[in-house]
Write an enzyme that holds these catalytic residues in place. Structure first.
Site, PDB file in Angstrom:
ATOM      1  N   ASP A  11       9.905  22.940  47.085  1.00 14.26           N
ATOM      2  CA  ASP A  11       9.337  21.625  46.751  1.00 14.26           C
ATOM      3  C   ASP A  11       7.896  21.757  46.241  1.00 14.26           C
ATOM      4  O   ASP A  11       7.352  20.812  45.666  1.00 14.26           O
ATOM      5  CB  ASP A  11       9.308  20.741  48.007  1.00 14.26           C
ATOM      6  CG  ASP A  11      10.414  19.697  48.028  1.00 14.26           C
ATOM      7  OD1 ASP A  11      10.862  19.288  46.942  1.00 14.26           O
ATOM      8  OD2 ASP A  11      10.806  19.288  49.135  1.00 14.26           O
TER       9      ASP A  11
ATOM     10  N   GLN B  16      13.739  16.702  53.224  1.00 13.72           N
ATOM     11  CA  GLN B  16      13.640  15.468  52.445  1.00 13.72           C
ATOM     12  C   GLN B  16      12.663  14.502  53.114  1.00 13.72           C
ATOM     13  O   GLN B  16      12.730  14.249  54.323  1.00 13.72           O
ATOM     14  CB  GLN B  16      15.041  14.823  52.312  1.00 13.72           C
ATOM     15  CG  GLN B  16      15.093  13.604  51.384  1.00 13.72           C
ATOM     16  CD  GLN B  16      14.801  13.945  49.927  1.00 13.72           C
ATOM     17  OE1 GLN B  16      15.050  15.062  49.471  1.00 13.72           O
ATOM     18  NE2 GLN B  16      14.268  12.983  49.190  1.00 13.72           N
TER      19      GLN B  16
ATOM     20  N   LYS C 106      21.063  16.510  44.854  1.00 11.58           N
ATOM     21  CA  LYS C 106      20.571  17.896  44.876  1.00 11.58           C
ATOM     22  C   LYS C 106      21.723  18.857  45.175  1.00 11.58           C
ATOM     23  O   LYS C 106      21.829  19.921  44.556  1.00 11.58           O
ATOM     24  CB  LYS C 106      19.434  18.039  45.915  1.00 11.58           C
ATOM     25  CG  LYS C 106      18.144  17.344  45.464  1.00 11.58           C
ATOM     26  CD  LYS C 106      17.087  17.248  46.552  1.00 11.58           C
ATOM     27  CE  LYS C 106      15.908  16.406  46.062  1.00 11.58           C
ATOM     28  NZ  LYS C 106      14.832  16.227  47.065  1.00 11.58           N
TER      29      LYS C 106
HETATM   30  N1  GUN Z   1      11.015  12.410  48.704  1.00  9.52           N
HETATM   31  C1  GUN Z   1      10.746  11.890  47.498  1.00  9.52           C
HETATM   32  N2  GUN Z   1      10.621  12.875  46.578  1.00  9.52           N
HETATM   33  C2  GUN Z   1      10.819  14.035  47.232  1.00  9.52           C
HETATM   34  C3  GUN Z   1      10.813  15.394  46.819  1.00  9.52           C
HETATM   35  O1  GUN Z   1      10.589  15.754  45.664  1.00  9.52           O
HETATM   36  N3  GUN Z   1      11.071  16.306  47.808  1.00  9.52           N
HETATM   37  C4  GUN Z   1      11.295  15.959  49.096  1.00  9.52           C
HETATM   38  N4  GUN Z   1      11.520  16.918  49.983  1.00  9.52           N
HETATM   39  N5  GUN Z   1      11.298  14.701  49.513  1.00  9.52           N
HETATM   40  C5  GUN Z   1      11.056  13.745  48.572  1.00  9.52           C
END
Ligand code: GUN
Length: 294
Positions: free
Chosen positions: A119, A96, A52
């Site tokens: 998100d 996350q 990211k």
């Molecule tokens: N863990 C797995 N996929 C995601 C996601 O799209 N966003 C976040 N914040 N955590 C995750």
């Protein structure tokens, strides 16, 4: 049979975003700024967050990574979220997942200002998505829809079977695929761990979206010839031939399913890169106040 190239598509979209950001900066506006909170040292989460941050660089965004050890308290995390909510320089941020067991993920998600929830996990964004209002769409479902659109996959009236009912993928992708817009307008069935006759259901599908985290679950005998297969799985399986000691395996048994379907996403290089790209899109929308006015 078409291999749906998520890596190429996401590179194209990131280039489009970078061009928009260059225009914004030329007009004297600030670069979009995404912050990420990472708790602990889970290998998968470390990789996702590193990717990211890298995608932010490719898009011309500013990024900030905030790290905590597994021992962080819920109170400390909530304070970090309050600071990010209040920081005018931060356009959007993510925490996350998964989080350590002593922390309530739901409490953390609900503490995020929905206007910065890139998100799309906050109940305000989830609710708005369900009734078709402008909102931050969750990244993986949004990336899947973008692939269906860019590869001209017909969805109107199609039989779409979603395997898995997670809040992050299964539930939202099912909701989006059934909504009365394109891509979408499909007849959606969701199968999960208590479903009976899964094979009977998947054999009817024009589109299968596999998001259950069970490597190789979808086998050729479960797939109607000509179906479109979207594989969301990314399980790390041991592989001694790799330096890392593992490789990523999808929920679909690619080698046997690929020859009978009309289009399929590979793992890696399918849905994964699109997920990150959708997060970038949401961050740009947040920075421009396109969804929620400033
Ligand atoms: N863990 C797995 N996929 C995601 C996601 O799209 N966003 C976040 N914040 N955590 C995750």
């Amino acid at each position: 049979m078409t291999i749906i190239d998520g890596k190429k598509t996401s590179d194209e979209i990131k280039a489009e975003i970078a061009a928009t950001v260059a225009e914004m900066v030329a007009e004297g506006r600030k670069r979009p700024h995404l912050a990420a909170i990472l708790v602990g040292h889970d290998g998968g989460s470390e990789t996702y967050v590193a990717n990211k941050v890298k995608a932010c660089e490719q898009c011309g965004f500013k990024s900030t990574l905030i790290r905590y050890e597994d021992s962080v308290t819920e109170q400390e995390l909530l304070q970090a979220i309050d600071s990010l909510n209040a920081d005018p320089d931060v356009d959007g941020f993510i925490v996350q997942l998964p989080l350590p067991r002593h922390i309530s993920e739901q409490r953390i998600i609900e503490a995020i200002d929905y206007r910065k929830d890139v998100d799309g996990f906050h109940p305000v964004n989830v609710g708005r998505m369900m009734i078709g209002l402008p909102c931050f769409l969750p990244a993986t479902p949004s990336g899947i829809l973008e692939l269906l659109k860019r590869y001209d996959i017909p969805t109107k009236g199609a039989e779409c079977v979603v395997l898995g009912r997670s809040n992050i993928v299964g539930k939202p992708v099912a909701a989006l695929m059934m909504q009365k817009h394109l891509p979408g307008d499909a007849t959606v069935t969701v199968c999960h761990s208590s479903s009976r006759n899964i094979k009977e259901t998947t054999l009817r599908a024009d589109i299968i979206i596999a998001a259950l985290g069970s490597p190789g679950f979808v086998t050729a005998d479960m797939v109607k010839p000509g179906a479109v297969i979207i594989d969301v799985g990314t399980t790390r399986v041991p592989d001694s031939s790799r330096k890392s000691g593992f490789r990523l395996r999808g929920d679909v048994d690619f080698d046997t399913v690929a020859p009978i379907c009309s289009a399929i996403t590979p793992v890696p290089g399918g849905v994964g890169p699109m997920t990150i790209c959708s997060l970038m899109k949401n961050t740009l929308l947040a920075a421009r106040h396109d969804i929620y006015p400033a």
